[in-house]
Design an enzyme around this catalytic site. Structure first.
Site, PDB file in Angstrom:
ATOM      1  N   ASP A  38       0.917   4.248  -2.309  1.00 38.78           N
ATOM      2  CA  ASP A  38       1.313   3.469  -2.478  1.00 38.78           C
ATOM      3  C   ASP A  38       0.375   2.053  -2.502  1.00 38.78           C
ATOM      4  OD1 ASP A  38       3.726   1.617  -2.045  1.00 38.78           O
ATOM      5  OD2 ASP A  38       3.939   1.948  -0.669  1.00 38.78           O
ATOM      6  N   ALA A  39       0.246   1.646  -4.034  1.00 36.51           N
ATOM      7  CA  ALA A  39      -0.368  -0.132  -4.202  1.00 36.51           C
ATOM      8  C   ALA A  39       0.594  -1.135  -4.753  1.00 36.51           C
ATOM      9  CB  ALA A  39      -1.594   0.649  -5.484  1.00 36.51           C
ATOM     10  N   LYS A  40       1.841  -0.684  -4.591  1.00 34.03           N
ATOM     11  CA  LYS A  40       2.557  -1.806  -6.014  1.00 34.03           C
ATOM     12  C   LYS A  40       1.766  -2.043  -7.112  1.00 34.03           C
ATOM     13  CE  LYS A  40       5.585  -1.526  -1.800  1.00 34.03           C
ATOM     14  NZ  LYS A  40       5.129  -0.298  -1.320  1.00 34.03           N
ATOM     15  N   ARG A  41       0.778  -1.822  -8.196  1.00 36.44           N
ATOM     16  CA  ARG A  41       0.251  -2.435  -8.703  1.00 36.44           C
ATOM     17  C   ARG A  41       0.527  -2.991  -9.985  1.00 36.44           C
ATOM     18  NH1 ARG A  41      -4.219  -2.737  -5.515  1.00 36.44           N
ATOM     19  NH2 ARG A  41      -5.860  -1.238  -5.330  1.00 36.44           N
TER      20      ARG A  41
END
Length: 271
Positions: free
Chosen positions: A93-96
């Site tokens: 879960d990095a939401k790049r």
């Protein structure tokens, strides 16, 4: 095995739609671990082993590791899951979300350094910012759509030609970006009406990462009714704090395992 293949197998073999989020808050670690240099890894390792029988995967949140200068421990826990629970996918879960050249580097980080099966990304910069992740064959790309936080409405409900932006994102992902069957969408359990609308629009094959049950208060029954596909699958229903920091009569690992079991069974009772 691709992310989608691994996820489909996990849904069936584990009989679970529950995904456990690994959000190791250093202020809440058990006392017995706090002075250990590998405290974050050890905490996550014990959570993984205690909950693995009841889940369809794990979702480490990179911010909790990076804030504690523990990216090496994130590498270690991702490797531990691959080696000891290889049947369970890891969603980083990095939401790049950045321009293409930078996204190439982020994709190397996620899939090369950490070896994740999938990653969460923002669609705000458009197709060229997502393409570098799609270039990794078999890896999952899970796009923010209707997020579980209240402030998501500030932009996600804006309408273009009478259609809210989050539905535009759902259509774009399902019908254009998903050409290799790699894509999923993030839709929060806190908004079951929107969850149902997205599922109806995208059909059965696009998986949904659904945060918001547990500490955020999303309703399990409403989530299952809204988000399951025709096979009564199709979702990774994430719970983090309610499982990681569960309280029970035994030690903290037993409490986490029991919380995961009870959450899995609650989900199964409603799908």
């Amino acid at each position: 095995m691709s992310f989608i293949q691994k996820l489909n197998r996990a849904w069936c073999e584990s009989n679970s739609l529950l995904m456990v989020g690994l959000d190791p808050d250093t202020t809440r670690l058990p006392v017995e671990l706090k002075d250990r240099p590998d405290a974050i890894f050890e905490f996550c390792r014990r959570i993984v082993d205690a909950t693995a029988p009841y889940v369809c995967g794990f979702k480490p949140q990179i911010a909790y590791f990076a804030a504690a200068r523990a990216e090496g421990q994130l590498e270690d826990i991702c490797a531990y899951i691959r080696e000891n629970h290889p049947e369970l996918p890891v969603v980083l879960d990095a939401k790049r979300g950045d321009i293409g050249a930078t996204a190439v580097q982020y994709a190397k980080e996620v899939f090369g350094r950490y070896g994740a099966d999938a990653v969460t990304v923002s669609p705000y910069l458009g197709s060229d910012s997502v393409e570098p992740y799609l270039d990794w064959e078999g890896k999952g790309v899970i796009v923010l759509c209707r997020t579980s936080n209240a402030g998501g409405s500030d932009l996600q409900f804006l309408e273009t030609d009478g259609i809210p932006l989050y539905m535009r994102v759902a259509d774009l992902v399902a019908n254009k970006w998903n050409r290799n069957g790699q894509c999923g969408l993030v839709v929060g359990a806190t908004y079951p009406n929107e969850l149902a609308a997205v599922r109806k629009a995208i059909g059965d094959d696009v998986p949904l990462l659904v945060p918001g049950i547990g500490a955020q208060g999303g309703d399990v029954a409403a989530t299952c009714a809204a988000g399951c596909n025709s096979k009564k699958q199709g979702m990774m229903i994430n719970s983090s704090r309610a499982i990681l920091y569960a309280q029970g009569p035994g030690d903290w690992t037993e409490a986490a395992g029991q919380a995961a079991l009870e959450t899995r069974d609650s989900i199964n009772a409603h799908r």
